[in-house]
Design a protein around this motif. Sequence first.
Motif, PDB file in Angstrom:
ATOM      1  N   THR A   1       0.869  -1.179   0.000  1.00 20.16           N
ATOM      2  CA  THR A   1       0.000   0.000   0.000  1.00 20.16           C
ATOM      3  C   THR A   1       0.900   1.221   0.000  1.00 20.16           C
ATOM      4  N   ILE A   2       0.692   2.088  -0.984  1.00 22.16           N
ATOM      5  CA  ILE A   2       1.527   3.287  -1.034  1.00 22.16           C
ATOM      6  C   ILE A   2       0.650   4.538  -1.007  1.00 22.16           C
ATOM      7  N   ARG A   3       1.238   5.630  -0.482  1.00 27.30           N
ATOM      8  CA  ARG A   3       0.501   6.885  -0.387  1.00 27.30           C
ATOM      9  C   ARG A   3       1.016   7.800  -1.481  1.00 27.30           C
TER      10      ARG A   3
ATOM     11  N   GLY B   1      14.603 -11.391 -14.715  1.00 27.24           N
ATOM     12  CA  GLY B   1      13.401 -10.627 -15.055  1.00 27.24           C
ATOM     13  C   GLY B   1      13.739  -9.158 -15.057  1.00 27.24           C
ATOM     14  N   PRO B   2      12.899  -8.322 -15.691  1.00 30.10           N
ATOM     15  CA  PRO B   2      13.216  -6.905 -15.783  1.00 30.10           C
ATOM     16  C   PRO B   2      13.297  -6.236 -14.419  1.00 30.10           C
ATOM     17  N   SER B   3      14.021  -5.123 -14.381  1.00 33.15           N
ATOM     18  CA  SER B   3      14.174  -4.378 -13.139  1.00 33.15           C
ATOM     19  C   SER B   3      12.795  -3.981 -12.599  1.00 33.15           C
TER      20      SER B   3
ATOM     21  N   CYS C   1      10.523  -6.019 -11.313  1.00 29.66           N
ATOM     22  CA  CYS C   1       9.453  -7.020 -11.471  1.00 29.66           C
ATOM     23  C   CYS C   1       9.179  -7.781 -10.175  1.00 29.66           C
ATOM     24  N   GLY C   2      10.030  -7.578  -9.164  1.00 25.82           N
ATOM     25  CA  GLY C   2       9.736  -8.202  -7.865  1.00 25.82           C
ATOM     26  C   GLY C   2      10.660  -9.336  -7.460  1.00 25.82           C
ATOM     27  N   LYS C   3      11.846  -9.416  -8.079  1.00 29.33           N
ATOM     28  CA  LYS C   3      12.773 -10.512  -7.765  1.00 29.33           C
ATOM     29  C   LYS C   3      13.252 -10.448  -6.304  1.00 29.33           C
ATOM     30  N   THR C   4      13.697  -9.244  -5.889  1.00 30.84           N
ATOM     31  CA  THR C   4      14.185  -9.095  -4.512  1.00 30.84           C
ATOM     32  C   THR C   4      13.056  -9.321  -3.518  1.00 30.84           C
ATOM     33  N   THR C   5      11.862  -8.813  -3.854  1.00 29.65           N
ATOM     34  CA  THR C   5      10.696  -9.011  -2.985  1.00 29.65           C
ATOM     35  C   THR C   5      10.447 -10.514  -2.795  1.00 29.65           C
TER      36      THR C   5
ATOM     37  N   ASP D   1      21.151 -12.521  -3.951  1.00 25.55           N
ATOM     38  CA  ASP D   1      20.523 -11.453  -4.737  1.00 25.55           C
ATOM     39  C   ASP D   1      21.588 -10.662  -5.493  1.00 25.55           C
ATOM     40  N   GLU D   2      21.755 -10.957  -6.757  1.00 26.08           N
ATOM     41  CA  GLU D   2      22.774 -10.305  -7.601  1.00 26.08           C
ATOM     42  C   GLU D   2      24.120 -10.180  -6.889  1.00 26.08           C
ATOM     43  N   PRO D   3      24.639 -11.293  -6.355  1.00 23.59           N
ATOM     44  CA  PRO D   3      25.839 -11.175  -5.525  1.00 23.59           C
ATOM     45  C   PRO D   3      27.072 -10.709  -6.287  1.00 23.59           C
TER      46      PRO D   3
ATOM     47  N   VAL E   1       7.144  -8.688 -16.404  1.00 24.39           N
ATOM     48  CA  VAL E   1       7.109  -7.329 -15.889  1.00 24.39           C
ATOM     49  C   VAL E   1       5.985  -7.220 -14.845  1.00 24.39           C
ATOM     50  N   ARG E   2       6.026  -6.184 -14.017  1.00 21.56           N
ATOM     51  CA  ARG E   2       5.081  -6.016 -12.918  1.00 21.56           C
ATOM     52  C   ARG E   2       3.629  -6.091 -13.339  1.00 21.56           C
ATOM     53  N   PRO E   3       2.732  -6.749 -12.627  1.00 19.09           N
ATOM     54  CA  PRO E   3       3.033  -7.559 -11.458  1.00 19.09           C
ATOM     55  C   PRO E   3       3.772  -8.838 -11.852  1.00 19.09           C
TER      56      PRO E   3
HETATM   57  N1  LIG Z   1       8.286  -1.586   0.846  1.00 20.44           N
HETATM   58  C1  LIG Z   1       7.816  -1.280  -0.359  1.00 20.44           C
HETATM   59  N2  LIG Z   1       6.749  -0.446  -0.508  1.00 20.44           N
HETATM   60  C2  LIG Z   1       6.250  -0.166  -1.727  1.00 20.44           C
HETATM   61  N3  LIG Z   1       6.735  -0.646  -2.887  1.00 20.44           N
HETATM   62  C3  LIG Z   1       7.799  -1.464  -2.795  1.00 20.44           C
HETATM   63  C4  LIG Z   1       8.397  -1.828  -1.553  1.00 20.44           C
HETATM   64  N4  LIG Z   1       9.433  -2.661  -1.785  1.00 20.44           N
HETATM   65  C5  LIG Z   1       9.493  -2.813  -3.130  1.00 20.44           C
HETATM   66  N5  LIG Z   1       8.519  -2.107  -3.739  1.00 20.44           N
HETATM   67  C6  LIG Z   1       8.251  -2.033  -5.172  1.00 20.44           C
HETATM   68  O1  LIG Z   1       8.135  -3.354  -5.640  1.00 20.44           O
HETATM   69  C7  LIG Z   1       8.668  -3.454  -6.961  1.00 20.44           C
HETATM   70  C8  LIG Z   1       9.600  -4.615  -7.026  1.00 20.44           C
HETATM   71  O2  LIG Z   1      10.761  -4.330  -6.294  1.00 20.44           O
HETATM   72  P1  LIG Z   1      11.969  -5.349  -6.238  1.00 20.44           P
HETATM   73  O3  LIG Z   1      13.057  -4.689  -5.479  1.00 20.44           O
HETATM   74  O4  LIG Z   1      11.485  -6.653  -5.732  1.00 20.44           O
HETATM   75  O5  LIG Z   1      12.329  -5.478  -7.783  1.00 20.44           O
HETATM   76  P2  LIG Z   1      13.539  -6.243  -8.482  1.00 20.44           P
HETATM   77  O6  LIG Z   1      12.948  -7.154  -9.511  1.00 20.44           O
HETATM   78  O7  LIG Z   1      14.418  -6.844  -7.461  1.00 20.44           O
HETATM   79  O8  LIG Z   1      14.270  -5.061  -9.242  1.00 20.44           O
HETATM   80  P3  LIG Z   1      15.852  -4.882  -9.578  1.00 20.44           P
HETATM   81  O9  LIG Z   1      16.126  -5.834 -10.704  1.00 20.44           O
HETATM   82  O10 LIG Z   1      15.957  -3.473 -10.011  1.00 20.44           O
HETATM   83  O11 LIG Z   1      16.640  -5.195  -8.334  1.00 20.44           O
HETATM   84  C9  LIG Z   1       9.324  -2.115  -7.265  1.00 20.44           C
HETATM   85  O12 LIG Z   1       8.495  -1.413  -8.162  1.00 20.44           O
HETATM   86  C10 LIG Z   1       9.408  -1.422  -5.948  1.00 20.44           C
HETATM   87  O13 LIG Z   1       9.217  -0.047  -6.104  1.00 20.44           O
END
Ligand SMILES: Nc1ncnc2c1ncn2[C@@H]1O[C@H](COP(=O)(O)OP(=O)(O)OP(=O)(O)O)[C@@H](O)[C@H]1O
Length: 289
Positions: free
Chosen positions: A30-32, A62-64, A66-70, A181-183, A232-234
Amino acid sequence: MSEEAVETILKPDFSTDVKLQVKNITKKFTIRKKQNGEYSTVTILDNISLEVKKGEFLVIVGPSGCGKTTLLDIFGGLSKPTEGTVSIDGESIDGPDLNRGIVFQQYALFPWLTTAENVGFVLESQNVKKKERDKIVNKLLALVGLSGFENHYPHQLSGGMKQRAAIARALSFEPDILLMDEPFGALDSLTREILQRELLRIRNETGKTIIFITHSIDEAVFLADRVAVMTVRPGTIKKIVKIPLSRRSRLENEDIRSTKEFVQIRQSLWALIKEEVFKSQKYFREERK
Ligand SMILES: Nc1ncnc2c1ncn2[C@@H]1O[C@H](COP(=O)(O)OP(=O)(O)OP(=O)(O)O)[C@@H](O)[C@H]1O
Ligand SMILES: [Mg+2]
């Protein structure tokens, strides 16, 4: 074809036991909005399911954004999914645990501790006695090729050496799974290739299950048993591609990257990813409008 070659093709390099199971993961934030202060919900990961086998090397590309780190944070228990479950050896995960070791893109070493102290840090916090700790640390430093650098501080190490130390630390508490994560993202290409090889060697020696994020297709093909391509997102899983290179040929063939097989795999993987990268560029252009 020799019997051995046939066996290499038939026998999977990893066991068929499931180590990590991901079922229908969705993550929303959830973002404001700055402009009007209104809240809105964005879906970052959408209904992701996958299985990683014991001893398998899974690479996620996957593209920057897209949620890999999440996704990796969820596997590490650092973040909770909005929906869905993650289990290891059949048990749901609930927060961080020492059965998962994490290696981040930034080296994340403590600057005031020596290499040996950084590697032994988690063991010390678990009250492992100094003598036992020294034994484990020395073994790990040898494994990652850092013997002789025990007493160096992080600022006295190169980027590649810092990342070796971070890998040693992640291995120190004997996790079953390494989450990376991209070590190698910040390293020069030569050091990167050396560490990729080292990581495969370490994996062969320790039998760890590894989940590894990268932006490099070349790195993905070289390391992975399978590559999960995200959209790409989601973020969803677009396709999981099996990489049919044997473990032995990756380590023994110094020139594997120039083989026809490697080049073909890289091209087909790039074709899959390219589509998503172009879509993500369009997405971010429109979001900025
Ligand atoms: N705490 C958060 N609150 C809101 N949005 C978030 C939060 N954490 C991540 N995001 C959003 O979630 C999306 C995915 O982020 P994430 O870091 O997982 O991407 P990624 O695939 O790892 O990207 P990259 O390849 O650039 O590292 C991004 O658009 C980011 O802005
Ligand atoms: Mg990331």
